[in-house]
Write a protein that holds these residues in place. Structure first.
Motif, mmCIF file in Angstrom:
data_model
loop_
_atom_site.group_PDB
_atom_site.id
_atom_site.type_symbol
_atom_site.label_atom_id
_atom_site.label_comp_id
_atom_site.label_asym_id
_atom_site.label_seq_id
_atom_site.Cartn_x
_atom_site.Cartn_y
_atom_site.Cartn_z
ATOM 1 N N VAL A 254 0.660 -1.097 0.315
ATOM 2 C CA VAL A 254 0.038 0.268 -0.047
ATOM 3 C C VAL A 254 0.943 1.340 -0.188
ATOM 4 C CG1 VAL A 254 -1.672 1.509 1.585
ATOM 5 C CG2 VAL A 254 -1.918 -0.916 1.441
ATOM 6 N N LEU A 255 2.181 1.361 0.842
ATOM 7 C CA LEU A 255 2.601 2.169 1.087
ATOM 8 C C LEU A 255 3.187 2.391 -0.332
ATOM 9 C CD1 LEU A 255 4.395 2.093 4.289
ATOM 10 C CD2 LEU A 255 1.980 3.768 3.571
ATOM 11 N N LEU A 256 3.695 1.471 -0.949
ATOM 12 C CA LEU A 256 4.682 2.201 -2.591
ATOM 13 C C LEU A 256 3.615 2.322 -3.020
ATOM 14 C CD1 LEU A 256 7.135 -1.527 -2.338
ATOM 15 C CD2 LEU A 256 7.963 0.386 -2.111
ATOM 16 N N LEU A 257 2.460 1.531 -3.537
ATOM 17 C CA LEU A 257 1.303 1.667 -4.549
ATOM 18 C C LEU A 257 1.216 3.813 -4.043
ATOM 19 C CD1 LEU A 257 -1.403 -0.476 -4.282
ATOM 20 C CD2 LEU A 257 0.281 -0.264 -6.445
ATOM 21 N N THR A 258 1.381 4.170 -2.846
ATOM 22 C CA THR A 258 0.901 5.600 -2.448
ATOM 23 C C THR A 258 2.167 6.282 -3.293
ATOM 24 O OG1 THR A 258 -0.627 5.089 -0.337
ATOM 25 C CG2 THR A 258 1.053 7.156 -0.800
ATOM 26 N N LEU A 259 3.504 5.996 -3.253
ATOM 27 C CA LEU A 259 4.480 6.444 -3.367
ATOM 28 C C LEU A 259 4.891 6.468 -4.860
ATOM 29 C CD1 LEU A 259 7.463 5.927 -0.592
ATOM 30 C CD2 LEU A 259 6.129 7.711 -1.113
ATOM 31 N N ILE A 260 4.007 5.606 -5.929
ATOM 32 C CA ILE A 260 3.354 5.556 -7.325
ATOM 33 C C ILE A 260 2.703 6.772 -7.591
ATOM 34 C CG2 ILE A 260 3.029 3.869 -9.418
ATOM 35 C CD1 ILE A 260 4.076 2.139 -7.293
ATOM 36 N N TYR A 261 1.798 6.874 -6.265
ATOM 37 C CA TYR A 261 0.241 8.118 -7.073
ATOM 38 C C TYR A 261 0.751 9.309 -6.922
ATOM 39 C CZ TYR A 261 -4.490 9.675 -7.660
ATOM 40 O OH TYR A 261 -5.276 10.138 -7.795
ATOM 41 N N ALA A 262 1.587 9.016 -5.958
ATOM 42 C CA ALA A 262 1.904 10.789 -5.834
ATOM 43 C C ALA A 262 2.170 11.700 -6.570
ATOM 44 C CB ALA A 262 2.824 10.497 -4.447
ATOM 45 N N ASN A 315 -3.253 -6.979 -21.289
ATOM 46 C CA ASN A 315 -2.907 -8.038 -19.531
ATOM 47 C C ASN A 315 -1.566 -7.223 -18.807
ATOM 48 O OD1 ASN A 315 -4.368 -9.287 -17.607
ATOM 49 N ND2 ASN A 315 -4.206 -10.976 -17.928
ATOM 50 N N GLU A 316 -1.079 -5.748 -19.073
ATOM 51 C CA GLU A 316 0.216 -6.004 -18.282
ATOM 52 C C GLU A 316 0.440 -4.524 -17.855
ATOM 53 O OE1 GLU A 316 3.129 -4.516 -17.319
ATOM 54 O OE2 GLU A 316 2.760 -3.435 -18.570
ATOM 55 N N ARG A 317 0.366 -4.268 -16.252
ATOM 56 C CA ARG A 317 0.036 -2.850 -15.686
ATOM 57 C C ARG A 317 1.379 -2.240 -14.927
ATOM 58 N NH1 ARG A 317 -4.269 -3.853 -17.803
ATOM 59 N NH2 ARG A 317 -6.009 -4.805 -17.167
ATOM 60 N N ALA A 318 3.070 -3.172 -14.787
ATOM 61 C CA ALA A 318 3.775 -2.196 -13.726
ATOM 62 C C ALA A 318 3.824 -1.963 -15.251
ATOM 63 C CB ALA A 318 4.847 -3.296 -13.323
ATOM 64 N N GLY A 364 -5.629 -0.690 -12.200
ATOM 65 C CA GLY A 364 -5.539 -1.471 -12.468
ATOM 66 C C GLY A 364 -4.423 -2.701 -11.513
ATOM 67 N N LEU A 365 -3.692 -1.609 -11.593
ATOM 68 C CA LEU A 365 -1.951 -2.584 -10.966
ATOM 69 C C LEU A 365 -2.776 -2.409 -9.669
ATOM 70 C CD1 LEU A 365 0.276 -4.181 -10.627
ATOM 71 C CD2 LEU A 365 1.209 -1.282 -10.274
ATOM 72 N N SER A 366 -3.334 -1.923 -8.710
ATOM 73 C CA SER A 366 -3.174 -1.645 -7.672
ATOM 74 C C SER A 366 -4.789 -2.035 -6.865
ATOM 75 C CB SER A 366 -3.901 -0.475 -6.876
ATOM 76 O OG SER A 366 -3.095 1.218 -7.443
ATOM 77 N N GLU A 374 -8.077 -5.520 1.158
ATOM 78 C CA GLU A 374 -7.411 -4.990 1.124
ATOM 79 C C GLU A 374 -7.973 -3.367 0.957
ATOM 80 O OE1 GLU A 374 -3.060 -6.198 1.605
ATOM 81 O OE2 GLU A 374 -4.268 -6.264 0.166
ATOM 82 N N THR A 375 -8.903 -3.403 -0.591
ATOM 83 C CA THR A 375 -9.499 -2.516 -1.650
ATOM 84 C C THR A 375 -10.338 -1.535 -0.907
ATOM 85 O OG1 THR A 375 -9.734 -4.415 -2.803
ATOM 86 C CG2 THR A 375 -10.200 -1.784 -3.641
ATOM 87 N N ALA A 376 -10.571 -1.465 -0.355
ATOM 88 C CA ALA A 376 -11.544 -0.658 0.618
ATOM 89 C C ALA A 376 -10.793 0.519 1.266
ATOM 90 C CB ALA A 376 -13.122 -1.053 1.196
#
Length: 448
Positions: A254-262, A315-318, A364-366, A374-376
């Motif tokens: 979750v923390l890494l996804l947060t940094l990506i989105y930042a 079908n690829e996200r990263a 999609g990756l998230s 975890e999603t909500a």
């Protein structure tokens, strides 16, 4: 037996194609319109500032700080709001969100100075909190993973579309200055706040709580959808399924996804807020600023939709998230060299293409990385903490502008945040590969 999309397969060949088309026609126009209005109401302050700042005595740093206070309450209430929606249902909660933010957006016309400006922006953030992550969560109830990049991109296209629609409209509304004794910026807030209230009143009539309560979805399509989503959920990594909320919010993923989105959040919010004033600095009228400001966002919409479809087909996200971020970084690196309007608009278009093209694959990756448990909370945290970058970025932009007098230099902090996002994405990819290897080796060790 349920047919599931396989890696590299075209999701349009799925037997559930009719269900997906029906769901899209029923839900997406309303949700897209809602987010379009939300983004106009949160970012139209950038246009209002062309008149409002002088009228109520705001300096560049005051304006940047006050506008960014939207994100303070937005971040504080994002996770609780999303958890509330998961509990009471989208029909009730999205209705509440839309009506309250519309009323507060209209009330912005009443601000008299820096203090009231800050208070109203904080109230607007509190009112809108939970709408974006709530819809992302809501869409996972209706769409299997193979469709999510294009669906999330279609929903997120409201962000650049808000500037395409809102920029010319805001420029025209500023021209009502003095009508019925109101300033142009006051007309802007009043007129652009009304649609949110109207949409909120329509929400209970349009949004079902989930597929099971969607009367317009045939029974066989409901069965296909529930079976497909159940099968997908059983294959997602679920180390946090029985962990408390605190552990979910502090998980490395979750923390890494947060940094990506930042990075993408800071760029999209920063340019939405400051780009009108940057274009205005080239000596254009308010109406001209409105039309020209829409151009980079219009280009970004096309790139966003095409790239998300490409991501779903592969079908690829990263990698589909990384490449657009690199494009945005390159554009930001060259913006300081833009000394005239045309180079700036071209480079801003490159930056926004990269920024918005990454959003569909990223969400999609998230949702594929996080389990349903975890999603909500996870999606809400990613969106809210990612918005902190927008808060800090907008404030810093105002300070740099006031100190140097240069709008071009103010965009350099966004470059640093984008690089950090790319590094976080690389770390997440390595973490996922390591976890897959561990899951594959553990059964072999137990068998020995």
């Amino acid at each position: 037996m349920t047919t599931k999309p396989t890696e590299g397969a075209d999701p349009d060949a799925n037997p559930g194609k009719a269900a997906i088309r029906r769901i899209s026609w029923r839900l997406m126009p309303f949700l897209l319109a809602g987010f379009l209005i939300a983004y106009i109401d949160r970012s139209n302050v950038g246009f209002a500032g062309l008149q409002m700042n002088e009228d109520i005595g705001l300096t560049a740093s005051m304006f940047g700080f006050g506008a960014s206070m939207f994100f303070f309450t937005y971040v504080l209430l994002e996770v609780p709001s999303n958890l509330a929606m998961a509990r009471v249902g989208a029909r009730i909660w999205i209705t509440r969100i839309m009506i309250t933010w519309g009323l507060v957006a209209m009330a912005t016309a009443l601000v008299q100075g820096p203090v009231s400006f800050i208070i109203v922006r904080m109230l607007l953030g509190a009112a809108e909190a939970g709408f974006f992550p709530g819809v992302i969560l809501y869409l996972t109830y209706f769409y299997p993973a193979a469709y999510r990049a294009r669906v999330f991109a279609l929903f997120s296209v409201a962000i650049p579309l808000a500037s395409i629609v809102g920029s010319p409209l805001s420029g025209l509304l500023l021209g009502l200055d003095g009508t019925v004794g109101l300033a142009g910026w006051q007309w802007l807030f009043i007129v652009e706040g009304v649609p949110a209230v109207l949409l909120g009143l329509c929400a209970p009539l349009i949004l079902p709580t989930g597929p099971a309560t969607a009367k317009w979805l045939p029974e066989q399509e409901k069965t296909w959808l529930s079976s497909t989503l159940r099968d997908e959920d059983s294959t997602v990594e679920k180390p946090a399924r029985r962990l408390p909320l605190k552990r979910i919010l502090l998980s490395r993923r979750v923390l890494l996804l947060t940094l990506i989105y930042a990075g993408t959040a800071a760029i999209s919010q920063g340019l939405s807020l400051w780009q009108p004033q940057i274009i205005k600095s080239f000596g254009l009228s308010n109406a001209q600023v409105g039309w020209i400001n829409a151009v980079p966002f219009a280009v970004a919409v096309i790139g966003m939709l095409l790239w998300s479809r490409f991501s779903d087909r592969r079908n690829e996200r990263a990698l589909s998230t990384a490449i657009p971020i690199v494009v945005a970084i390159v554009g930001l690196a060259f913006i300081p060299a833009a000394r005239s309007l045309l180079p700036f608009v071209l480079l801003a278009s490159v930056v926004l293409i990269g920024t918005y093209a990454s959003k569909g694959p990223f969400w999609g990756l998230s949702t594929e990385t996080l389990s349903r448990r975890e999603t909500a909370a996870g999606v809400a945290l990613i969106n809210s903490l990612g918005s902190l970058a927008a808060f800090g970025g907008n404030w810093i932009i105002g300070v740099i502008k006031e100190s140097t007098g240069s709008f071009v230099l103010t965009l350099l902090p966004l470059l640093g945040i984008s690089v950090a996002s790319l590094i976080a994405l690389a770390v997440l990819v390595l973490l996922r590969r390591t976890q897959r290897k561990e899951r594959h080796t553990e059964p072999a060790q137990r068998s020995v």
